[in-house]
Design an enzyme around this catalytic site. Structure first.
Site, PDB file in Angstrom:
ATOM      1  CB  CYS A   2      -0.849   0.062   1.264  1.00 62.53           C
ATOM      2  SG  CYS A   2      -1.922  -1.368   1.465  1.00 62.53           S
ATOM      3  N   GLY A  28      -0.877   0.625  -5.019  1.00 65.56           N
ATOM      4  CA  GLY A  28      -2.183   0.061  -4.686  1.00 65.56           C
ATOM      5  C   GLY A  28      -3.271   0.723  -5.488  1.00 65.56           C
ATOM      6  CG  ASN A 102       2.860   0.046   3.170  1.00 68.22           C
ATOM      7  OD1 ASN A 102       2.412  -1.021   2.758  1.00 68.22           O
ATOM      8  ND2 ASN A 102       3.996   0.561   2.734  1.00 68.22           N
ATOM      9  N   GLY A 103       1.790  -2.376   5.402  1.00 66.38           N
ATOM     10  CA  GLY A 103       2.557  -3.477   5.984  1.00 66.38           C
ATOM     11  C   GLY A 103       1.632  -4.645   6.230  1.00 66.38           C
ATOM     12  CE1 TYR A 243       6.066  -5.309 -10.527  1.00 64.46           C
ATOM     13  CE2 TYR A 243       5.215  -5.152  -8.303  1.00 64.46           C
ATOM     14  CZ  TYR A 243       5.010  -5.133  -9.652  1.00 64.46           C
ATOM     15  OH  TYR A 243       3.756  -4.918 -10.139  1.00 64.46           O
TER      16      TYR A 243
HETATM   17  P1  5GP Z   1       4.341 -14.120 -12.857  1.00 65.89           P
HETATM   18  O1  5GP Z   1       3.679 -13.941 -14.151  1.00 65.89           O
HETATM   19  O2  5GP Z   1       5.586 -14.911 -12.890  1.00 65.89           O
HETATM   20  O3  5GP Z   1       3.361 -14.639 -11.848  1.00 65.89           O
HETATM   21  O4  5GP Z   1       4.700 -12.670 -12.314  1.00 65.89           O
HETATM   22  C1  5GP Z   1       5.838 -12.002 -12.774  1.00 65.89           C
HETATM   23  C2  5GP Z   1       5.505 -10.580 -13.079  1.00 65.89           C
HETATM   24  O5  5GP Z   1       4.760 -10.015 -12.017  1.00 65.89           O
HETATM   25  C3  5GP Z   1       6.730  -9.725 -13.255  1.00 65.89           C
HETATM   26  O6  5GP Z   1       6.618  -9.039 -14.488  1.00 65.89           O
HETATM   27  C4  5GP Z   1       6.722  -8.753 -12.098  1.00 65.89           C
HETATM   28  O7  5GP Z   1       7.036  -7.461 -12.546  1.00 65.89           O
HETATM   29  C5  5GP Z   1       5.324  -8.803 -11.590  1.00 65.89           C
HETATM   30  N1  5GP Z   1       5.227  -8.787 -10.124  1.00 65.89           N
HETATM   31  C6  5GP Z   1       6.072  -9.266  -9.200  1.00 65.89           C
HETATM   32  N2  5GP Z   1       5.600  -9.055  -7.958  1.00 65.89           N
HETATM   33  C7  5GP Z   1       4.423  -8.435  -8.091  1.00 65.89           C
HETATM   34  C8  5GP Z   1       3.469  -7.908  -7.158  1.00 65.89           C
HETATM   35  O8  5GP Z   1       3.613  -7.991  -5.945  1.00 65.89           O
HETATM   36  N3  5GP Z   1       2.388  -7.290  -7.702  1.00 65.89           N
HETATM   37  C9  5GP Z   1       2.214  -7.168  -9.040  1.00 65.89           C
HETATM   38  N4  5GP Z   1       1.142  -6.524  -9.485  1.00 65.89           N
HETATM   39  N5  5GP Z   1       3.088  -7.642  -9.926  1.00 65.89           N
HETATM   40  C10 5GP Z   1       4.176  -8.263  -9.468  1.00 65.89           C
HETATM   41 MG    MG Z   2       6.203  -6.922 -14.517  1.00 61.51          MG
END
Ligand code: 5GP
Ligand code: MG
Length: 456
Positions: A2, A28, A102-103, A243
């Site tokens: 968040c 978020g 947040n957490g 990320y």
């Molecule tokens: P996968 O398709 O392997 O399940 O997810 C990988 C993709 O999800 C990567 O492109 C990465 O940028 C993204 N990603 C990694 N962690 C998160 C997250 O916590 N939330 C979201 N929305 N995307 C994530």
């Molecule tokens: Mg991605």
């Protein structure tokens, strides 16, 4: 995950909170809210949806006062309903309070059950409601002592901003797992926000990060009062750098973009690929792919185009919609890809859904070879500290090695950054929270459940 923001001592507090939340929309997208206090009462506007959808001019007529706190929600505990939107507001013995968090609290159910035993009722499944109850139930006479009482009872990852009718309290957990910084506004007011990209938008000057274990109290026009509630044991979350955070943010003194480029460069040393072209998965893989391309001395191209009108793929809860969304989101530039050997770089691999689709897409566009490079180590364990990673069984690296993953996603090879390489990119001056990679649940929780006792 968040975003939180708190603005204190500014004529335009709620508008500044609004712009800050807009800058932190990536943290978020489920719901958003602001509460404002004018010394006499607290008003709240919150709803499901994006920042630009939820607030309008009328909101700011309601949100009067020189202190405003706000939140963008990405559910990690609780459901996706308007009741779960934050801030959480309550009337209690000493007046009114509003809380944003947040957490993720690792002893949420334990605390909740003991509150329920004593007659508390809950409207939501959110851990933030625990916090409000703990404050309301405390027997202390002053809010500050009630807040300290509450802090002693919660475990896990938290950046908290609590507003009374005239004060603002800010607390970061002893590990500093989630980011939180303080800035100064041009009109002399203060701003506290999850990411510094919010300061850049509202013209605030970065002062410093909130220290792990620190409590800050904003009152009147004074400098904030600071007190250490815990001995700091700095372990910021590595995944913010990999990320989550925006690349223009600086977290705990480290530039996110620069760190991502470094991860890509180290990945190139550890997992080189003899290819014609390096292509990022946009947008999350761009910085790491630039570093990787430099490392392997190969041409870099934006060979995949992203449609920006689609939200992040994890937002939709069902697998069926997730698959569709990847297609809606990304498409290849065929002439760049045809007959070429490609290294495709992404920031992380979670379930493998995105990579599988992307590799298929590159193959259909005529790629001769596809080598997947991931600028993070293998994600084997669910994060219990605020990142919405799925259960252990859904994490592809939990059951498959890189060769098996390559087979599954249809790539010629898959290479991950090593844990040591990640530490190298982050810098060795402090430890990081690496729980998704090493399974060290130092702040409580465990791989099988958000709630078990900490391991050290
Ligand atoms: P996968 O398709 O392997 O399940 O997810 C990988 C993709 O999800 C990567 O492109 C990465 O940028 C993204 N990603 C990694 N962690 C998160 C997250 O916590 N939330 C979201 N929305 N995307 C994530
Ligand atoms: Mg991605």
């Amino acid at each position: 995950m968040c975003a939180v923001v708190g603005v204190y001592g500014s004529q335009n507090a709620s508008k500044i909170a609004y712009y800050a939340l807009f800058a932190m929309q990536h943290r978020g997208q489920e719901s958003t809210g602001i509460s404002a206090a004018d010394g006499k009462s607290i008003k709240v506007v919150k709803h499901r949806g994006l920042v630009t959808d939820v607030f309008d001019e009328k909101s700011f007529e309601i949100l009067e006062g020189e202190c405003a706190i706000g939140h963008n929600r990405y559910s990690t505990a609780g459901k996706d309903s308007v009741l779960d939107a934050q801030p959480v507001f309550a009337r209690y013995k000493l007046g009114e309070i509003s809380v944003v968090h947040n957490g993720n609290l690792t002893n949420k159910n334990e605390v909740r059950n003991s509150l329920i035993e004593r007659g508390a009722i809950f409207q939501t499944d959110m851990d933030t409601e625990n916090i409000v109850h703990l404050i309301a139930k405390s027997r202390e006479n002053h809010l500050i002592d009630r807040i300290k009482d509450m802090i002693r009872k919660i475990e896990g990852a938290y950046c908290l901003i609590i507003q009374s009718r005239s004060k603002m309290f800010v607390i970061r957990d002893r590990y500093g797992i989630r980011p939180l910084s303080i800035g100064r506004l041009e009109d002399g007011g203060y701003i506290v926000a999850s990411e510094t990209c919010a300061f850049d938008l509202v013209g605030a000057k970065f002062i410093r990060d909130v220290k792990p274990g620190e409590l800050l109290i904003f009152e009147n026009a004074k400098e904030p009062y600071s007190e250490m509630l815990f001995e700091p044991d700095y372990r910021p979350c590595a995944f913010e750098y990999i990320y989550f955070a925006r690349p223009d943010s600086i977290i705990d003194g480290k530039n996110v973009y620069e760190t991502r480029v470094k991860m890509g460069k180290i990945l190139a040393l550890e997992q080189p690929a003899d290819v014609d072209l390096v292509i990022p998965v946009p947008d999350s893989g761009v910085a790491a792919a630039l570093g990787f391309a430099e490392g392997v001395e190969t041409r870099f191209e934006m060979g995949i185009v992203r449609n920006h009108y689609v939200g992040r793929t994890f937002i939709e809860p069902t697998q069926q919609i997730r698959d569709l969304k990847v297609k809606l989101k990304l498409s290849p530039i065929k002439y760049l890809i045809e007959n070429r050997k490609i290294a495709i770089v992404d920031d992380s691999l979670v379930r493998g859904t995105t990579s599988r689709r992307i590799v298929g897409m590159l193959r259909s566009a005529g790629a001769k070879e596809v080598h997947m490079r991931i600028a993070a180590p293998e994600i084997k364990y669910p994060c219990r500290y605020g990142i919405d990673t799925p259960t252990k069984d859904e994490l592809i690296s939990n059951s498959k090695n890189p060769q098996e993953i390559a087979d599954y996603i249809g790539a010629d090879s898959v290479g991950f950054l090593s844990l040591d390489g990640l530490n190298e990119a982050l810098g060795r001056e402090r430890r990081y929270s690496l729980v998704s990679f090493d399974g060290n649940y130092f702040a409580g929780g465990c791989a099988d459940s958000p709630e078990c006792r900490s391991v050290d």
